[in-house]
Design an enzyme around this catalytic site. Structure first.
Site, PDB file in Angstrom:
ATOM      1  N   GLU A 329      32.420   9.798 -29.165  1.00 38.96           N
ATOM      2  CA  GLU A 329      32.673   8.878 -30.272  1.00 38.96           C
ATOM      3  C   GLU A 329      31.426   8.715 -31.125  1.00 38.96           C
ATOM      4  O   GLU A 329      30.334   8.465 -30.600  1.00 38.96           O
ATOM      5  CB  GLU A 329      33.097   7.495 -29.764  1.00 38.96           C
ATOM      6  CG  GLU A 329      34.477   7.442 -29.148  1.00 38.96           C
ATOM      7  CD  GLU A 329      34.894   6.036 -28.767  1.00 38.96           C
ATOM      8  OE1 GLU A 329      36.095   5.836 -28.496  1.00 38.96           O
ATOM      9  OE2 GLU A 329      34.025   5.128 -28.725  1.00 38.96           O
ATOM     10  N   CYS A 330      31.571   8.834 -32.418  1.00 40.24           N
ATOM     11  CA  CYS A 330      30.562   8.504 -33.415  1.00 40.24           C
ATOM     12  C   CYS A 330      29.203   9.164 -33.124  1.00 40.24           C
ATOM     13  O   CYS A 330      29.011  10.325 -33.427  1.00 40.24           O
ATOM     14  CB  CYS A 330      30.429   6.992 -33.556  1.00 40.24           C
ATOM     15  SG  CYS A 330      29.706   6.484 -35.136  1.00 40.24           S
ATOM     16  N   GLY A 331      28.257   8.434 -32.504  1.00 39.65           N
ATOM     17  CA  GLY A 331      26.970   9.031 -32.183  1.00 39.65           C
ATOM     18  C   GLY A 331      27.110  10.252 -31.285  1.00 39.65           C
ATOM     19  O   GLY A 331      26.357  11.221 -31.405  1.00 39.65           O
ATOM     20  N   MET A 334      28.115  13.090 -33.492  1.00 33.91           N
ATOM     21  CA  MET A 334      26.956  13.557 -34.255  1.00 33.91           C
ATOM     22  C   MET A 334      26.074  14.476 -33.414  1.00 33.91           C
ATOM     23  O   MET A 334      25.608  15.513 -33.882  1.00 33.91           O
ATOM     24  CB  MET A 334      26.151  12.354 -34.753  1.00 33.91           C
ATOM     25  CG  MET A 334      26.896  11.472 -35.751  1.00 33.91           C
ATOM     26  SD  MET A 334      26.139   9.840 -35.958  1.00 33.91           S
ATOM     27  CE  MET A 334      24.550  10.299 -36.663  1.00 33.91           C
ATOM     28  N   SER A 429      35.305  12.174 -32.251  1.00 29.95           N
ATOM     29  CA  SER A 429      35.726  11.489 -33.470  1.00 29.95           C
ATOM     30  C   SER A 429      34.712  10.431 -33.878  1.00 29.95           C
ATOM     31  O   SER A 429      33.880   9.994 -33.082  1.00 29.95           O
ATOM     32  CB  SER A 429      37.093  10.832 -33.265  1.00 29.95           C
ATOM     33  OG  SER A 429      36.999   9.790 -32.304  1.00 29.95           O
TER      34      SER A 429
END
Length: 454
Positions: A329-331, A334, A429
């Site tokens: 998720e997110c971080g 990335m 995501s």
């Protein structure tokens, strides 16, 4: 067991710092303080957890049913002496016009007296109509007291107290003066998380000392004791437990990755998963595990260290490319991309997702989201998902062959239309999910891990 609701007239009034300080000050008195946070938030709960020495739970109308909020609150409060709920934004702020998901609505639902934190900078007589207006707006909301914050000195405090005593009947529970260590450093997503600051424990104790001197804690506890009763454990349904064969899930937890909801981590245990922490910053190998979880955080502030740890990036890549089930998720998303750029800094990341990450000055996605699953989702719910996002980064140079697991109904996701990149048995995501009655994502992910390892 008493409880209080800490709210404010508006955002940035200092209610988070005061909530943290109150948790620590009451804990220092030997009380078992149970913290809660309204809405979707990871950073404030990290601070509240450290201050109270007990895990903070989020209460959120968007992702939870109302009776589920009651049950979460009651279960966490069972062995506590006092509960402290920190609101978000202002007391009456919320998504709906009727205020049905506001802080006031949650305080009324839990029957918690409200302590209104007031930023008094540049204010004297004007504090009275502010308080009277908040009382009159909804007489059903019990504002049990105010804490004057950011007070300019003894004379300023005296003026404020005289005005409030003359025009209102609301008790002043404290007047917290301006202290440098009552301010927690902020950056693009809000406060710097406590897990990143070596000085966080010392700062929390300094904050607690200020509040112990400048807030009437006895009056605060007396107000908490006037709250409505908390249901007993026998009255609260417990979440279902019991799953076949236990699995091990390695999850990233260090200064760069720490965004996990307490209730989600507990859901892993109920689903039969053993969580094994590891550090993408410091470790060079993954622990032995059946599945992989990469939560959110701030990879951008640790860009150089993550980029230099090629051994960990290679270990994760081997796991995913070998078919290992993984969720990010997110971080975490990335970190799995090819590269991360933040201003003049750039570094290689995991190299698994064919895209590059670029940080921006303004949020690229912020707030609640709604998603519809596509046929590419590896462990689908079978319906619409309510969740949230908050990111200043965006993906660029996304390979055209990428398969998306979600169609965005509300929010931004990766490109305004899609979220959730699927690669082999990885789902990554920008969206943050919460394991609630509406969306038991943890059990579905753990079941998927079992299927992959069967």
């Amino acid at each position: 067991m008493g409880h209080i609701y800490i709210s404010a007239a508006h955002k940035s009034s200092g209610k988070t710092s005061l909530s943290i300080a109150l948790c620590a000050a009451l804990t220092r008195r030997g009380l078992r303080v149970q913290p809660f946070k309204k809405g979707p938030d990871y950073i404030d709960p990290l601070w509240l957890t450290q201050a109270a020495g007990r895990s903070c739970y989020n209460l959120d109308y968007y992702t939870m049913e109302r009776d589920e909020i009651d049950q979460t609150f009651a279960r966490a409060m069972q062995d506590a002496d006092v509960g402290l709920i920190e609101g978000n934004k202002g007391l009456y702020d919320g998504l709906d016009l009727d205020g049905s998901n506001s802080n006031a609505a949650l305080a009324a639902q839990l029957d918690s007296p409200v302590v209104l934190v007031l930023d008094t900078q540049g204010m004297t007589r004007g504090v009275a109509p502010l308080i009277l207006g908040y009382q009159a707006f909804d007489p059903a909301i019990r504002i049990g007291g105010v804490i004057l914050n950011k007070v300019g000195g003894a004379r300023h405090e005296a003026k404020l107290r005289r005005v409030i005593e003359h025009y209102t009947e609301v008790p002043v529970l404290g007047a917290v003066h301006r202290h440098p260590d009552m301010h927690i450093t902020e950056r693009h997503l809000g406060l710097v998380p406590s897990n990143e600051l070596a000085s966080s424990a010392g700062q929390i104790q300094a904050m607690a000392e200020h509040v112990a001197r400048e807030v009437d804690l006895e009056a605060l506890l007396a107000l908490a004791d006037s709250a409505g009763p908390v249901p007993g454990l026998a009255e609260v349904p417990m979440p279902a437990t019991g799953r076949p064969r236990r699995v091990r899930v390695a999850y990233a937890r260090d200064q760069a990755f720490g965004f996990y909801y307490t209730s989600d981590l507990e859901a892993f245990e109920r689903a039969g998963a053993e969580l094994v922490p590891f550090s993408p910053l410091q470790d060079t190998e993954l622990p032995e595990a059946d599945g992989l979880l990469l939560g959110g955080g701030f990879p951008e502030t640790h860009l150089e260290t993550l980029a230099a740890n090629r051994a960990m990036a290679a270990a994760i890549r081997r796991f995913v490319e070998g078919g290992g089930p993984a969720y990010a998720e997110c971080g975490g998303l990335m970190y799995l991309c090819r590269s991360l750029t933040w201003g003049a800094k750039q570094g290689k990341m995991g190299g698994i997702i064919p895209a590059d990450v670029v940080m921006h000055e303004r949020p690229q996605g912020r707030g609640y989201v709604r998603l519809m699953e596509t046929e590419h989702h590896p462990w689908p719910l079978g319906g619409e998902i309510a969740a949230h996002e908050f990111h200043y980064s965006a993906l660029e140079n996304v390979a055209p062959e990428v398969a998306f697991a979600y169609r965005v109904v509300r929010g931004h996701g990766i490109d305004g239309k899609h979220d959730g990149i699927r690669f082999r048995n990885l789902l990554a995501s920008y969206t943050h999910q919460r394991d609630t009655r509406r969306n038991h994502w943890v059990a579905r992910f753990v079941d998927f891990i079992r299927e992959c390892r069967a």
